[in-house]
Design an enzyme around this catalytic site. Sequence first.
Site, PDB file in Angstrom:
ATOM      1  N   GLU A 112      -6.843   9.084  -0.415  1.00 25.96           N
ATOM      2  CA  GLU A 112      -7.731   8.103  -1.080  1.00 25.96           C
ATOM      3  C   GLU A 112      -8.824   7.595  -0.138  1.00 25.96           C
ATOM      4  O   GLU A 112      -9.812   7.007  -0.583  1.00 25.96           O
ATOM      5  CB  GLU A 112      -6.909   6.934  -1.658  1.00 25.96           C
ATOM      6  CG  GLU A 112      -6.525   5.853  -0.669  1.00 25.96           C
ATOM      7  CD  GLU A 112      -5.338   6.229   0.228  1.00 25.96           C
ATOM      8  OE1 GLU A 112      -4.874   7.385   0.161  1.00 25.96           O
ATOM      9  OE2 GLU A 112      -4.889   5.358   1.000  1.00 25.96           O
ATOM     10  N   HIS A 171      -3.569   9.913   3.889  1.00 24.01           N
ATOM     11  CA  HIS A 171      -4.185   9.050   2.877  1.00 24.01           C
ATOM     12  C   HIS A 171      -5.422   9.732   2.271  1.00 24.01           C
ATOM     13  O   HIS A 171      -6.552   9.458   2.708  1.00 24.01           O
ATOM     14  CB  HIS A 171      -4.574   7.704   3.488  1.00 24.01           C
ATOM     15  CG  HIS A 171      -3.417   6.796   3.737  1.00 24.01           C
ATOM     16  ND1 HIS A 171      -2.970   5.890   2.793  1.00 24.01           N
ATOM     17  CD2 HIS A 171      -2.582   6.673   4.794  1.00 24.01           C
ATOM     18  CE1 HIS A 171      -1.918   5.227   3.272  1.00 24.01           C
ATOM     19  NE2 HIS A 171      -1.665   5.684   4.484  1.00 24.01           N
ATOM     20  N   CYS A 208       1.738   8.463   1.613  1.00 25.28           N
ATOM     21  CA  CYS A 208       2.274   7.823   2.816  1.00 25.28           C
ATOM     22  C   CYS A 208       3.669   7.264   2.535  1.00 25.28           C
ATOM     23  O   CYS A 208       4.614   8.019   2.368  1.00 25.28           O
ATOM     24  CB  CYS A 208       1.293   6.764   3.327  1.00 25.28           C
ATOM     25  SG  CYS A 208       1.611   6.319   5.048  1.00 25.28           S
TER      26      CYS A 208
END
Length: 250
Positions: free
Chosen positions: A221, A219, A112
């Site tokens: 994660e 994202h 990001c």
Amino acid sequence: MLPVIGLTSRTLLFPANKKPRPTETVTRTYVEAVERAGGLCMMIPNLDAARAPDYLDRIDALLLTGGDDPDPALFGEEPHPNIELVDARRDQFEISLVHGAVERKMPVFGICRGAQVLNIALGGDIYQDIGSQTESNLQHTQRRLDDGPWHAIDVEPGSRLEALLDGDVAEHSLRVNSFHHQACRTPGDGLSVCARSRDGLPEALEMGKHPFFLGVQWHPELGGVGSDALFSAFVDAARGADSATDSARK
Ligand code: MN
């Protein structure tokens, strides 16, 4: 020895003894994703840019985490009315980390804001505000409660990203989450766009001649298709850098 992944942090004001104090933070989902992939996390606090080499000496790979808007002065622009919080100190420090990592051929993964920072560090620039500076009619600031996939991206055929996602991606396309109001514009030196959303905006950048140098606007994660593959490839690259660094030390 587990490869050591340096995670950049975000400075936030948190109350301590009833006063707001600057506090270095790393969102836990980054830590969990690196742990799942077999890396050992080292949090890198936001310090003076001159301290960057000392941290690079002690890590095997650099993870640039998400956060606030980069300072537009870094790419020669005045602040757009829609720009949000800026932490110029963090920007300068992370840019020094990126420069050092490129010199060392150390794996770098930017997420990001991290993708935008690595682009700016290499001379690229960003749209300060997608809504007012582009023709995009696609919402990149999703409001979906579970943080799940929001919009499609098309992965560039023949890119390294495509190879990393091999098996997870059908027809060069996948759906990703989206929590950004800024986007990479001109790619920096040595970088190429390896994925775009359907409005044509870059969603990922990569460097060809580097063990692992990737920035993604979404994202991973937080999960989603291909996320484990990306973190595994990153930590595997860190493992390779580990032995290279060890032999360089001898
Ligand atoms: Mn997006």
